[in-house]
Structures are given as C-alpha cells and as structure tokens.
Design a protein around this motif. Structure first.
Motif, PDB file in Angstrom:
ATOM      1  N   VAL A 209       1.595   4.453   1.264  1.00 13.89           N
ATOM      2  CA  VAL A 209       2.865   4.821   2.289  1.00 13.89           C
ATOM      3  C   VAL A 209       3.173   6.002   2.275  1.00 13.89           C
ATOM      4  N   LEU A 210       3.314   6.545   3.496  1.00 13.02           N
ATOM      5  CA  LEU A 210       3.637   7.711   3.594  1.00 13.02           C
ATOM      6  C   LEU A 210       5.239   8.044   4.289  1.00 13.02           C
ATOM      7  N   GLU A 211       5.873   8.953   3.667  1.00 18.01           N
ATOM      8  CA  GLU A 211       7.265   9.122   4.238  1.00 18.01           C
ATOM      9  C   GLU A 211       7.380  10.803   4.427  1.00 18.01           C
ATOM     10  N   SER A 212       7.635  11.164   5.545  1.00 19.73           N
ATOM     11  CA  SER A 212       7.910  12.726   5.715  1.00 19.73           C
ATOM     12  C   SER A 212       6.523  13.565   5.256  1.00 19.73           C
ATOM     13  N   GLY A 213       5.541  12.936   5.544  1.00 20.46           N
ATOM     14  CA  GLY A 213       4.324  13.729   5.159  1.00 20.46           C
ATOM     15  C   GLY A 213       3.902  13.874   3.475  1.00 20.46           C
ATOM     16  N   GLU A 214       4.431  12.924   2.823  1.00 19.50           N
ATOM     17  CA  GLU A 214       4.242  12.659   1.405  1.00 19.50           C
ATOM     18  C   GLU A 214       3.886  11.370   1.085  1.00 19.50           C
ATOM     19  N   VAL A 215       3.171  11.220   0.054  1.00 23.29           N
ATOM     20  CA  VAL A 215       2.947   9.799  -0.608  1.00 23.29           C
ATOM     21  C   VAL A 215       4.340   9.220  -1.210  1.00 23.29           C
ATOM     22  N   ALA A 216       4.777   8.229  -0.652  1.00 24.98           N
ATOM     23  CA  ALA A 216       5.820   7.493  -1.525  1.00 24.98           C
ATOM     24  C   ALA A 216       5.548   6.529  -2.227  1.00 24.98           C
ATOM     25  N   LEU A 217       4.364   5.715  -1.940  1.00 28.79           N
ATOM     26  CA  LEU A 217       4.143   4.761  -2.716  1.00 28.79           C
ATOM     27  C   LEU A 217       2.701   4.579  -2.698  1.00 28.79           C
ATOM     28  N   SER A 218       2.077   4.163  -3.573  1.00 33.42           N
ATOM     29  CA  SER A 218       0.508   3.961  -3.506  1.00 33.42           C
ATOM     30  C   SER A 218       0.229   2.579  -4.795  1.00 33.42           C
ATOM     31  N   GLY A 219      -0.924   1.989  -4.386  1.00 35.95           N
ATOM     32  CA  GLY A 219      -1.243   0.966  -5.406  1.00 35.95           C
ATOM     33  C   GLY A 219      -2.208   0.013  -4.806  1.00 35.95           C
ATOM     34  N   PRO A 220      -2.683  -0.837  -5.491  1.00 36.51           N
ATOM     35  CA  PRO A 220      -3.604  -2.195  -5.076  1.00 36.51           C
ATOM     36  C   PRO A 220      -2.625  -2.674  -3.854  1.00 36.51           C
ATOM     37  N   ALA A 221      -3.364  -3.173  -2.759  1.00 34.91           N
ATOM     38  CA  ALA A 221      -2.768  -3.684  -1.388  1.00 34.91           C
ATOM     39  C   ALA A 221      -2.046  -4.959  -1.810  1.00 34.91           C
ATOM     40  N   HIS A 222      -2.447  -5.575  -2.852  1.00 33.38           N
ATOM     41  CA  HIS A 222      -1.605  -7.040  -2.955  1.00 33.38           C
ATOM     42  C   HIS A 222      -0.448  -6.794  -3.758  1.00 33.38           C
ATOM     43  N   GLU A 223      -0.283  -5.675  -4.662  1.00 29.48           N
ATOM     44  CA  GLU A 223       0.825  -5.244  -5.264  1.00 29.48           C
ATOM     45  C   GLU A 223       1.926  -4.734  -4.491  1.00 29.48           C
ATOM     46  N   LEU A 224       1.356  -3.819  -3.454  1.00 31.22           N
ATOM     47  CA  LEU A 224       2.393  -3.348  -2.563  1.00 31.22           C
ATOM     48  C   LEU A 224       3.033  -4.395  -1.741  1.00 31.22           C
ATOM     49  N   ALA A 225       2.061  -5.443  -1.401  1.00 26.79           N
ATOM     50  CA  ALA A 225       2.505  -6.580  -0.438  1.00 26.79           C
ATOM     51  C   ALA A 225       3.723  -7.300  -1.204  1.00 26.79           C
ATOM     52  N   ALA A 226       3.755  -7.254  -2.524  1.00 27.55           N
ATOM     53  CA  ALA A 226       4.794  -7.927  -3.050  1.00 27.55           C
ATOM     54  C   ALA A 226       5.809  -7.068  -3.460  1.00 27.55           C
ATOM     55  N   ASP A 227       5.907  -5.830  -3.345  1.00 26.11           N
ATOM     56  CA  ASP A 227       6.714  -4.869  -3.704  1.00 26.11           C
ATOM     57  C   ASP A 227       8.057  -4.881  -2.736  1.00 26.11           C
ATOM     58  N   ASP A 228       9.338  -5.331  -3.408  1.00 26.83           N
ATOM     59  CA  ASP A 228      10.435  -5.518  -2.736  1.00 26.83           C
ATOM     60  C   ASP A 228      10.735  -4.192  -1.511  1.00 26.83           C
ATOM     61  N   ASN A 229      10.611  -3.022  -1.949  1.00 26.44           N
ATOM     62  CA  ASN A 229      10.879  -2.127  -1.065  1.00 26.44           C
ATOM     63  C   ASN A 229       9.909  -1.905   0.038  1.00 26.44           C
ATOM     64  N   VAL A 230       8.689  -2.187  -0.053  1.00 25.53           N
ATOM     65  CA  VAL A 230       7.629  -2.376   0.929  1.00 25.53           C
ATOM     66  C   VAL A 230       8.053  -3.510   1.975  1.00 25.53           C
ATOM     67  N   ARG A 231       8.525  -4.687   1.335  1.00 27.60           N
ATOM     68  CA  ARG A 231       8.434  -6.019   2.114  1.00 27.60           C
ATOM     69  C   ARG A 231       9.829  -5.889   3.033  1.00 27.60           C
ATOM     70  N   ARG A 232      10.786  -5.045   2.507  1.00 31.81           N
ATOM     71  CA  ARG A 232      11.967  -5.011   3.418  1.00 31.81           C
ATOM     72  C   ARG A 232      11.776  -3.718   4.423  1.00 31.81           C
ATOM     73  N   ALA A 233      11.017  -2.793   3.902  1.00 35.40           N
ATOM     74  CA  ALA A 233      10.853  -1.645   5.096  1.00 35.40           C
ATOM     75  C   ALA A 233       9.574  -2.103   6.233  1.00 35.40           C
ATOM     76  N   TYR A 234       8.666  -2.806   5.457  1.00 29.60           N
ATOM     77  CA  TYR A 234       7.517  -2.924   6.540  1.00 29.60           C
ATOM     78  C   TYR A 234       7.290  -4.339   6.944  1.00 29.60           C
ATOM     79  N   LEU A 235       7.520  -5.293   6.084  1.00 30.66           N
ATOM     80  CA  LEU A 235       7.104  -6.669   6.167  1.00 30.66           C
ATOM     81  C   LEU A 235       8.308  -7.426   6.861  1.00 30.66           C
ATOM     82  N   GLY A 236       9.667  -7.058   6.890  1.00 26.20           N
ATOM     83  CA  GLY A 236      10.872  -7.567   7.501  1.00 26.20           C
ATOM     84  C   GLY A 236      11.361  -8.722   6.824  1.00 26.20           C
ATOM     85  N   TYR A 237      11.070  -9.111   5.392  1.00 24.25           N
ATOM     86  CA  TYR A 237      11.811  -9.906   4.767  1.00 24.25           C
ATOM     87  C   TYR A 237      12.106  -9.212   3.254  1.00 24.25           C
TER      88      TYR A 237
END
Length: 237
Positions: A209-237
């Motif tokens: 996950v990039l924010e303002s030209g920097e890597v803000a989050l990284s990891g296995p895709a299934h872990e980011l899909a379960a991350d609350d911050n990622v879900r709220r910002a990009y998955l809409g729930y």
C-alpha cells in the motif's frame, strides 16, 4: 543471497522537480502476483513507469540479479519486462492480429504464430475479431488485447496498470480470472496496480500500500485483506 526475482531498494522517482516516490522498497518472488494499492496520487503508476525507465529514478531495481536502473526502456523490454499502461495502449488503426504480431516483433524463436493462436484460445473474442481494428473493440476487449500483446513478448515480468479501469464488474472479474490462469500456466511474474482492492487482493500473493510516495503497509495479500485499516480505506467495510 536474495531469492526475490524483482528487488527494488530506495527507489525515488521524479517528474522534473516534482518528487513522487521517496525511497520505496519492495520485492516480488518469481511466479508471484503482487499488487500495489493506494489512493490517487500515491505514486502507483509512477512506480511502474520507474521500472521501465520512463521517469527519472534513483535507487536500485534488480531483476533476477541484474540491475535495471540506468538501462534504456528498450533494453528493459528486451530483458523481458512488459508494461500494460493505463488506457490499454493498443494500436487502434491496426487489426487485432497485427497488434499481436507487433507484440512479438523482437522475438526470434519461431513461435510467434503459435502464441497468437494460444492467446486466441485464452481470449476467444480476440480470435473472433482477429481482422477487426483494435480501436473498434469494446473497452474490455481492448484490455484483453493489450494484455495478450504484452504476453506476446513472453515476458518474465508483466506490469499491469489499472487493468479494471472503465470495465464493467463482470468483465473485470473475468479478466482477473484469466490473469490467475496465465500466472498459473505460464509462471509469469506479475506486478499489478489496481483500484479494485478486493478483487486484486483475492488473486495476489503479496501486497503493498502506497501513501504519498512511500510504502505504508505491506505483507501477504490475504493478511492485508483482513487488516482493518486496509478494509476501511480500500474495501469499504
């Protein structure tokens, strides 16, 4: 020794005096699908352009141990890096088949015609429209053609910039299903920039996950899909 196929360290990229990437690090293992997520303006497209020497860069970009930073775009393509940009980038006046032939132009292995027929099998609509001008295809068909044309290079690394842009949900799902099949059958390493985070994370192995030209989050895709911050910002729930 690193086992990563693509290894990017301290990557900075700029358009003139405007710095877009601020020293990002990421890796992609051979045969993986990795996805880059982020809001508009985060630097996702610039990252792909930097890998192809289409912008001014600093830092290290190593593919299978070979340094790409400082090489010309044409040399990077010959090294096996294919780029499908936003807006598909087909030659609209050429036919479907002529576009595919153009994709295999630098090859000398005698298998270009066989690969064209292979991708007609992968994307049957392209076979049906082989004599039709690319510019007259639907958006989804043009995206399929752009991907097939890039694969005609037989790339070791396929870069895809927003492949779902402007496509209907059903077409997008079918397209990502095909990318998964191509990855499994051909072993093509893929780096995908995508706004449809839920779909992208569903097919990817690794995510950044990039924010303002920097890597803000990284990891296995299934872990980011379960991350609350990622879900709220990009998955809409």
């Amino acid at each position: 020794m690193s086992t990563d196929y693509l290894e990017v360290r301290g990557l900075r990229a700029a358009y003139g005096n405007i710095q877009v990437l601020h020293g990002i690090d990421f890796t992609v293992s051979k045969g993986q699908i990795a996805v880059i997520l982020g809001a508009n303006g985060a630097g996702k497209t610039t990252t792909l352009r930097a890998l192809c020497a289409m912008v001014t860069v600093e830092g290290s970009i190593r593919l299978a141990g070979e340094e790409l930073a400082g090489q010309r775009t044409a040399d990077i393509v010959r090294r096996g890096v294919a780029h499908v940009p936003q807006g598909r980038g087909t030659f609209p006046e050429l036919s479907v088949e002529e576009n595919l032939l153009a994709g295999g132009f630098v090859r000398t292995d005698g298998q270009v015609r066989a690969d064209i027929e292979r991708f007609y099998g992968t994307f049957p609509v392209l076979g049906e429209r082989r004599s039709q001008a690319a510019g007259s295809l639907s958006g989804g068909e043009q995206q399929m053609l752009a991907i097939a044309r890039a694969l005609m290079l037989r790339p070791s690394l396929l870069l895809l910039d927003e492949p779902s842009l402007g496509l209907a949900p059903m077409v997008t799902r079918a397209l990502f299903d095909q990318l998964s099949i191509i990855n499994a059958e051909m072993g093509t390493t893929m780096l995908v920039v995508e706004q449809n985070a839920g779909l992208a994370l569903g097919v990817a192995d690794q995510a950044y996950v990039l924010e303002s030209g920097e890597v803000a989050l990284s990891g296995p895709a299934h872990e980011l899909a379960a991350d609350d911050n990622v879900r709220r910002a990009y998955l809409g729930y």
